[in-house]
Design an enzyme around this catalytic site. Sequence first.
Site, PDB file in Angstrom:
ATOM      1  N   ASP A 165      43.602  35.228  33.359  1.00 37.25           N
ATOM      2  CA  ASP A 165      45.040  35.484  33.286  1.00 37.25           C
ATOM      3  C   ASP A 165      45.518  35.517  31.846  1.00 37.25           C
ATOM      4  O   ASP A 165      46.653  35.887  31.579  1.00 37.25           O
ATOM      5  CB  ASP A 165      45.810  34.395  34.052  1.00 37.25           C
ATOM      6  N   ASP A 211      51.245  44.100  42.390  1.00 33.48           N
ATOM      7  CA  ASP A 211      50.723  42.724  42.464  1.00 33.48           C
ATOM      8  C   ASP A 211      51.524  41.894  43.461  1.00 33.48           C
ATOM      9  O   ASP A 211      52.271  42.424  44.308  1.00 33.48           O
ATOM     10  CB  ASP A 211      50.715  42.117  41.041  1.00 33.48           C
ATOM     11  N   TRP A 228      41.827  27.152  33.269  1.00 42.74           N
ATOM     12  CA  TRP A 228      42.634  28.325  33.597  1.00 42.74           C
ATOM     13  C   TRP A 228      43.033  29.005  32.277  1.00 42.74           C
ATOM     14  O   TRP A 228      43.403  28.334  31.322  1.00 42.74           O
ATOM     15  CB  TRP A 228      43.896  27.913  34.392  1.00 42.74           C
ATOM     16  N   ASP A 261      42.835  38.062  45.404  1.00 45.81           N
ATOM     17  CA  ASP A 261      43.102  36.880  44.591  1.00 45.81           C
ATOM     18  C   ASP A 261      42.786  35.605  45.371  1.00 45.81           C
ATOM     19  O   ASP A 261      42.658  35.615  46.603  1.00 45.81           O
ATOM     20  CB  ASP A 261      44.583  36.901  44.169  1.00 45.81           C
TER      21      ASP A 261
END
Length: 726
Positions: free
Chosen positions: A545, A363, A196, A475
Amino acid sequence: MIRFHEDKKVFQLDTTNSTYLLAIVEDEFLAQAYYGEKLAEPITYTLRLDEAPFTPSQNNRDRVSFYDVLPMAYPTHGIGDFREDCLNICSKAGHSVVKLAYQSYEITTGKPKLKGLPATFADDDQAQTLTIKMVDQAIGAEVELAYSVFSDTDAIASSVKVRNASKDTLWLEKILSGCLELPAGQYDMLSLHGSWARERHVERREIGFGYQGVYSKRGSSGHQDHPFIAVLEPNASQASGHVYGMHFVYSGNYMAQVEKNQFDSVRCVMGIHPEDFSFKLEQGETFQAPEMIRVFSATGLDGMTHALHDLYRSHLIRSPYLHQKRPILINNWEATYFDFDADKLLSIAKEASSLGIEMLVMDDGWFGKRTSDNMSLGDWVVTESKFPDGLCGLVDKVNELGMKFGIWFEPEMISPDSDLYRAHPEWAIAVAGSTAGLSRNQYVLDFSREDVVEHIYQKLSKVLHSANIAYVKWDMNRPMADLASANLPADQQGELSHRYILGVYQLQERLITEFPYLLLENCAGGGGRFDPGMLYYSPQIWCSDDTDAIERLAIQEGTALIYPLSTMGAHVSDCPNHTVGRNTPFETRGHVALMGTFGYELDVNRIPDSDKAMIPQQVALYHQYADLIREGRYYRIASFRETHWYDAAMVVSPDQKEALIIYVQVLAKANAKRNKIHLRGLAENMRYAVANENFSALGSTLMRAGLLVNDVHGDFCSRLIHLKSV
Ligand code: GLA
């Protein structure tokens, strides 16, 4: 172009610069006779069929040792080829030996669709497809191997379809999509490794004896490894040497395995991960395995990169936005996280629009009771207290500012604390009677179920019809575990992961069909599902991210190795960076984000004035260079991974009249305020002027003698260098 040489029984598949040869051996087997630089004639001597198969046998053609040495086009299980195989079918009698014999072939123009799956496409005059039929008489399985070549890229797309032609049930236990055999030699393997916020870092290692490879068993292609491998000659570099690439057009579990065997030859296979997979086929039913792309390049990684970029831009991405300038967006995630309402978003939008930003993306946190990641996934209804005038009220005001509006969804998920879960606990993937593990406080919805997909579709489409929504960020924030579906019978539980991905594809297809001008951006906890399968539905994918400009260099380098820059979601965010705490110049953040789809992810009302003042300049750069970056040829010039000093990439316009170089000095060095970089891809005889500098040189000069990058002083600073032909 595809030909069948009847006399030699060889299929010859030619792309512009490569040849792939498949030979029918002893009227039965399908062997890979050659793959590499273009050949002018078909050959089979590479198969070394007249040699003893390397065993101390009296009968030097004994079957098992023959199977174990022949370079197979599509190896199968249990026959005595002890290398990794691609196909394993369990019969009603309980055995799983698959012995395929050649039956027939067909060469057609164009490229057929793959039912329910993403796949490359082509008009009749752009591609040809060879379909070879193989049969196992004993178990009654028919296998179709399809290979397509394209007139405008050095890629070959292949796929496999199995039909149960028997009267009994068959179970597919393993069905990989393709095999690539390489003759004895030394090779390196290149893969894209990560985690991640650290996705797709380039990893290169020598291929030793035994197994090596990459896989995902997470239900998605994942952050950790990537459904791609390249096999290279040890001395292959960015611009020279032989490179073979394999890429999987799929978004779920996969494996890609490379095996160097006792004879020094190398077999690579790729396909759906066989663990937790089986598929029941009743009489007459077929299973279509996803597509695999193979590429051969004699011009190093560049050739592979360009073949894949061309293939994906011309034959995979369908979105009307593919060749359009995407709106510069501002996303509120790093600006507000869950702490926002309509007023706060509007104040960001007002300031952003005055700076030239073109779209506000709302978001996570706008629905149900969602104030943290603890609740409400599945309840796709606007939180009234945050939006007193409803969603439409906010969207209208944003539109009045001249901005478009986008919204975030996580359609595949369900929070235990949600109305949806309270109504339908059986819709979550879990083993009945056992408590499934949470990840980010959520469960995965069982997208193998039609009722679930239909329900989520109705919810999403209602929101999208309720306001003028131009963009969706889709997402997906947790891996799949506790695999069990309340809907599937015991002997079909192994179908869950694949049926799940088919459900995701089906829903995305429905959305882009009903809302054809919707700009869809896929995302999975950053770049955890960045794969060719997703690109079939969305022209761009959120890359990571991690928005730190320096971390992004490695992430975007690995991503751009196989994906066009136009697909890489990239934003300028605030400092210290939220993921790594690093401070970088606002200018550098802008330059790095310009090499992707470009946008912002910060609160424009709270950043330093000096940063804010640079936004209109960055917006202007975007408008100046977006077409070049989106449509140009990409070249990796240098990687910080190797230089430990700087990083550089460039794009050259299709007509070669223009080029843009991004140069980032990651760590400054003493006595090194100037650096020389060797450019690539320019026209040898064109003269290029360097913008804002009184300097011009021929393309050949800039490629051989190099270009001086001047006055770079300090860590993390960058230059955008524009060349124009004069
Ligand atoms: C994921 C995404 C982020 C953001 C959050 C919201 O982590 O990658 O960009 O949308 O979810 O929860």
